[in-house]
Motif scaffolding. Structure first.
Motif, PDB file in Angstrom:
ATOM      1  N   ARG A 245      86.814  68.451  27.467  1.00 42.95           N
ATOM      2  CA  ARG A 245      85.629  68.970  28.143  1.00 42.95           C
ATOM      3  C   ARG A 245      85.656  70.485  28.208  1.00 42.95           C
ATOM      4  O   ARG A 245      86.714  71.114  28.108  1.00 42.95           O
ATOM      5  N   ILE A 246      84.465  71.029  28.365  1.00 45.62           N
ATOM      6  CA  ILE A 246      84.268  72.459  28.518  1.00 45.62           C
ATOM      7  C   ILE A 246      83.676  72.697  29.899  1.00 45.62           C
ATOM      8  O   ILE A 246      82.579  72.212  30.201  1.00 45.62           O
ATOM      9  N   GLY A 247      84.383  73.417  30.750  1.00 43.22           N
ATOM     10  CA  GLY A 247      83.845  73.779  32.048  1.00 43.22           C
ATOM     11  C   GLY A 247      82.929  74.988  31.935  1.00 43.22           C
ATOM     12  O   GLY A 247      83.172  75.894  31.136  1.00 43.22           O
ATOM     13  N   LEU A 248      81.840  74.986  32.714  1.00 42.67           N
ATOM     14  CA  LEU A 248      80.888  76.091  32.708  1.00 42.67           C
ATOM     15  C   LEU A 248      80.757  76.691  34.103  1.00 42.67           C
ATOM     16  O   LEU A 248      80.985  75.996  35.105  1.00 42.67           O
ATOM     17  N   PRO A 249      80.334  77.956  34.193  1.00 37.14           N
ATOM     18  CA  PRO A 249      80.172  78.609  35.496  1.00 37.14           C
ATOM     19  C   PRO A 249      78.822  78.311  36.150  1.00 37.14           C
ATOM     20  O   PRO A 249      78.376  79.047  37.019  1.00 37.14           O
ATOM     21  N   VAL A 250      78.185  77.244  35.700  1.00 37.63           N
ATOM     22  CA  VAL A 250      76.890  76.812  36.239  1.00 37.63           C
ATOM     23  C   VAL A 250      76.960  75.303  36.445  1.00 37.63           C
ATOM     24  O   VAL A 250      77.622  74.588  35.686  1.00 37.63           O
ATOM     25  N   SER A 251      76.281  74.801  37.452  1.00 36.68           N
ATOM     26  CA  SER A 251      76.394  73.377  37.773  1.00 36.68           C
ATOM     27  C   SER A 251      75.455  72.506  36.956  1.00 36.68           C
ATOM     28  O   SER A 251      75.814  71.397  36.555  1.00 36.68           O
ATOM     29  N   GLN A 252      74.239  72.994  36.689  1.00 37.67           N
ATOM     30  CA  GLN A 252      73.215  72.175  36.056  1.00 37.67           C
ATOM     31  C   GLN A 252      73.208  72.410  34.545  1.00 37.67           C
ATOM     32  O   GLN A 252      72.434  73.205  34.015  1.00 37.67           O
ATOM     33  N   VAL A 253      74.085  71.695  33.861  1.00 38.44           N
ATOM     34  CA  VAL A 253      74.226  71.805  32.407  1.00 38.44           C
ATOM     35  C   VAL A 253      73.303  70.771  31.780  1.00 38.44           C
ATOM     36  O   VAL A 253      73.317  69.598  32.160  1.00 38.44           O
ATOM     37  N   THR A 254      72.484  71.185  30.812  1.00 38.13           N
ATOM     38  CA  THR A 254      71.359  70.356  30.398  1.00 38.13           C
ATOM     39  C   THR A 254      71.416  69.819  28.970  1.00 38.13           C
ATOM     40  O   THR A 254      70.898  68.733  28.697  1.00 38.13           O
ATOM     41  N   ASP A 262      78.591  77.552   9.834  1.00 36.63           N
ATOM     42  CA  ASP A 262      79.487  76.432   9.547  1.00 36.63           C
ATOM     43  C   ASP A 262      79.350  75.303  10.558  1.00 36.63           C
ATOM     44  O   ASP A 262      80.154  74.364  10.558  1.00 36.63           O
ATOM     45  N   LEU A 263      78.336  75.371  11.419  1.00 37.65           N
ATOM     46  CA  LEU A 263      78.063  74.354  12.436  1.00 37.65           C
ATOM     47  C   LEU A 263      79.244  74.139  13.377  1.00 37.65           C
ATOM     48  O   LEU A 263      79.429  73.058  13.931  1.00 37.65           O
ATOM     49  N   ARG A 264      80.022  75.200  13.614  1.00 37.10           N
ATOM     50  CA  ARG A 264      81.171  75.084  14.509  1.00 37.10           C
ATOM     51  C   ARG A 264      80.944  75.766  15.857  1.00 37.10           C
ATOM     52  O   ARG A 264      81.872  75.802  16.676  1.00 37.10           O
ATOM     53  N   THR A 265      79.757  76.280  16.087  1.00 37.39           N
ATOM     54  CA  THR A 265      79.435  76.867  17.385  1.00 37.39           C
ATOM     55  C   THR A 265      78.674  75.847  18.210  1.00 37.39           C
ATOM     56  O   THR A 265      77.634  75.340  17.774  1.00 37.39           O
ATOM     57  N   LEU A 266      79.200  75.517  19.374  1.00 33.70           N
ATOM     58  CA  LEU A 266      78.502  74.615  20.281  1.00 33.70           C
ATOM     59  C   LEU A 266      77.666  75.458  21.230  1.00 33.70           C
ATOM     60  O   LEU A 266      78.194  76.282  21.984  1.00 33.70           O
ATOM     61  N   TYR A 267      76.354  75.281  21.154  1.00 31.47           N
ATOM     62  CA  TYR A 267      75.423  75.967  22.051  1.00 31.47           C
ATOM     63  C   TYR A 267      75.094  75.046  23.222  1.00 31.47           C
ATOM     64  O   TYR A 267      74.938  73.831  23.048  1.00 31.47           O
ATOM     65  N   ILE A 268      74.956  75.630  24.406  1.00 32.96           N
ATOM     66  CA  ILE A 268      74.788  74.853  25.633  1.00 32.96           C
ATOM     67  C   ILE A 268      73.714  75.519  26.502  1.00 32.96           C
ATOM     68  O   ILE A 268      73.762  76.733  26.719  1.00 32.96           O
ATOM     69  N   THR A 269      72.773  74.726  26.988  1.00 38.74           N
ATOM     70  CA  THR A 269      71.743  75.241  27.891  1.00 38.74           C
ATOM     71  C   THR A 269      72.030  74.809  29.327  1.00 38.74           C
ATOM     72  O   THR A 269      72.789  73.871  29.583  1.00 38.74           O
ATOM     73  N   SER A 270      71.362  75.488  30.259  1.00 39.56           N
ATOM     74  CA  SER A 270      71.542  75.190  31.679  1.00 39.56           C
ATOM     75  C   SER A 270      70.244  75.462  32.423  1.00 39.56           C
ATOM     76  O   SER A 270      69.260  75.930  31.848  1.00 39.56           O
ATOM     77  N   ALA A 271      70.256  75.179  33.727  1.00 35.33           N
ATOM     78  CA  ALA A 271      69.046  75.286  34.542  1.00 35.33           C
ATOM     79  C   ALA A 271      69.350  75.940  35.880  1.00 35.33           C
ATOM     80  O   ALA A 271      70.458  75.831  36.414  1.00 35.33           O
ATOM     81  N   SER A 272      68.323  76.592  36.418  1.00 34.00           N
ATOM     82  CA  SER A 272      68.431  77.195  37.759  1.00 34.00           C
ATOM     83  C   SER A 272      67.508  76.526  38.767  1.00 34.00           C
ATOM     84  O   SER A 272      67.585  76.811  39.961  1.00 34.00           O
ATOM     85  N   THR A 273      66.620  75.633  38.302  1.00 31.07           N
ATOM     86  CA  THR A 273      65.664  75.007  39.205  1.00 31.07           C
ATOM     87  C   THR A 273      66.366  74.238  40.320  1.00 31.07           C
ATOM     88  O   THR A 273      67.403  73.611  40.107  1.00 31.07           O
ATOM     89  N   GLY A 274      65.823  74.311  41.527  1.00 33.30           N
ATOM     90  CA  GLY A 274      66.339  73.544  42.648  1.00 33.30           C
ATOM     91  C   GLY A 274      67.524  74.149  43.365  1.00 33.30           C
ATOM     92  O   GLY A 274      67.940  73.631  44.404  1.00 33.30           O
ATOM     93  N   LEU A 275      68.089  75.232  42.845  1.00 27.26           N
ATOM     94  CA  LEU A 275      69.221  75.863  43.511  1.00 27.26           C
ATOM     95  C   LEU A 275      68.731  76.699  44.690  1.00 27.26           C
ATOM     96  O   LEU A 275      67.799  77.489  44.552  1.00 27.26           O
ATOM     97  N   ASP A 276      69.381  76.548  45.837  1.00 23.89           N
ATOM     98  CA  ASP A 276      68.993  77.365  46.982  1.00 23.89           C
ATOM     99  C   ASP A 276      69.579  78.767  46.828  1.00 23.89           C
ATOM    100  O   ASP A 276      70.297  79.074  45.864  1.00 23.89           O
TER     101      ASP A 276
END
Length: 306
Positions: A245-254, A262-276
């Motif tokens: 697993r890859i840990g991220l500094p954001v909770s809502q990983v989407t 070479d298709l060796r880069t894993l791109y990851i999106t995240s969200a800020s909606t709903g965060l207080d």
């Protein structure tokens, strides 16, 4: 022989980095364009499509009048097929002034639904799921849109849909019932584009978030984003065993997808909606786009056949 002996744990090269601190409300819809050597992704709630050229750092964006959630390149024409809030459309970023070319709206009576995740299968058919905008009512369904313009429903009863992705042999389709925390597997008929025998394939441990977007790599392993789980995990395609697993500094990983030359880069999106306010302060990169290099490649994205 243990399951993981034929599917070794992935190795990561370098460290995770945020490559666009976009502050997206709901980052999603990742697509690596082999044709353009560029990454597309969306902010669903802000109705925005982004394009990043990693080689130059150049970023482009297009704004829509309704939510845009998923996309794939077209095989026989320029541009993209996309899912907007109400249905399927073509959109050519090079001719953005023409706007989307509507193809089909399968749920005109369900005004509180919208499309969410989706992608093409190996035969160029686009699979997309709908969901309740409030993530509560089980009003969502799984649709297949064909290059000849035919649209068919293949399952229903979901509050939030995510995925799909496929096994390497194309005979299993994985699909997420995010609100219920279940990752399902179907028997998939590649020739006819049909699903059967839905069964629960995996459920995350309590406190580990909910399954969101996912992808398959060239070794056949599944990579799954954890909404409210602050990570992406890698799994054996049969047993579901976690291999890394890859840990991220954001909770809502989407969502996640492989890209780069070479298709060796894993791109990851995240969200800020709903965060207080406190959570936003604790997660300044929420809604950002992240990247990390992996030792083995992903798979090229399938294109839409029309």
């Amino acid at each position: 022989m243990s399951p993981s002996s034929t599917f070794p744990a992935p190795r990561f090269e370098g460290t995770l980095r945020c490559i666009h601190a976009a502050g997206a409300s709901l980052g999603e819809g990742l697509l690596w364009s082999a044709r353009e050597q560029a990454l597309y992704w969306v902010d669903i709630l802000e109705k925005r499509l982004w394009r990043l050229d990693p080689a130059t750092g150049k970023q482009d964006q297009w704004d829509f009048t309704e939510e845009i959630s998923a996309l794939a390149e077209r095989e026989n024409a320029p541009g993209l097929i996309v899912t907007l809030r109400r249905g399927f459309a073509f959109f050519d970023p090079a001719n953005a002034g023409a706007g989307p070319q509507w193809l089909h709206r399968p749920e005109p009576q369900l005004l509180t639904n919208r499309f969410n995740d989706g992608k093409c299968d190996a035969r160029g058919r686009f699979w997309g799921g709908t969901m309740d905008f409030d993530c509560v009512a089980p009003s969502g369904a799984l649709y297949r849109f064909d290059p000849d313009g035919k649209c068919s429903q293949h399952d229903s009863g979901f509050a939030v849909t995510n995925g799909p992705t496929w096994s390497l042999d194309g005979r299993t389709m994985y699909f997420n019932d995010t609100a219920q925390g279940g990752i399902h597997a179907y028997d998939f008929d590649p020739e006819h584009g049909t699903v059967a025998h839905r069964r629960l394939w995996l459920r995350f441990a309590r406190g580990d978030g909910l399954p969101d977007g996912m992808t398959t790599d060239a070794a056949g392993r599944l990579w799954i984003a954890h909404w409210a789980g602050a990570c992406v995990s890698c799994h054996h395609p049969s047993s579901g065993e976690e291999l890394g697993r890859i840990g991220l500094p954001v909770s809502q990983v989407t969502n996640c997808t492989f890209g780069g030359p070479d298709l060796r880069t894993l791109y990851i999106t995240s969200a800020s909606t709903g965060l207080d306010e406190a959570r936003r302060a604790a997660e300044p990169l929420a809604g950002g786009l992240f990247a990390i290099e992996v030792d083995s490649p992903g798979l090229p994205a399938f294109r839409f056949g029309g």
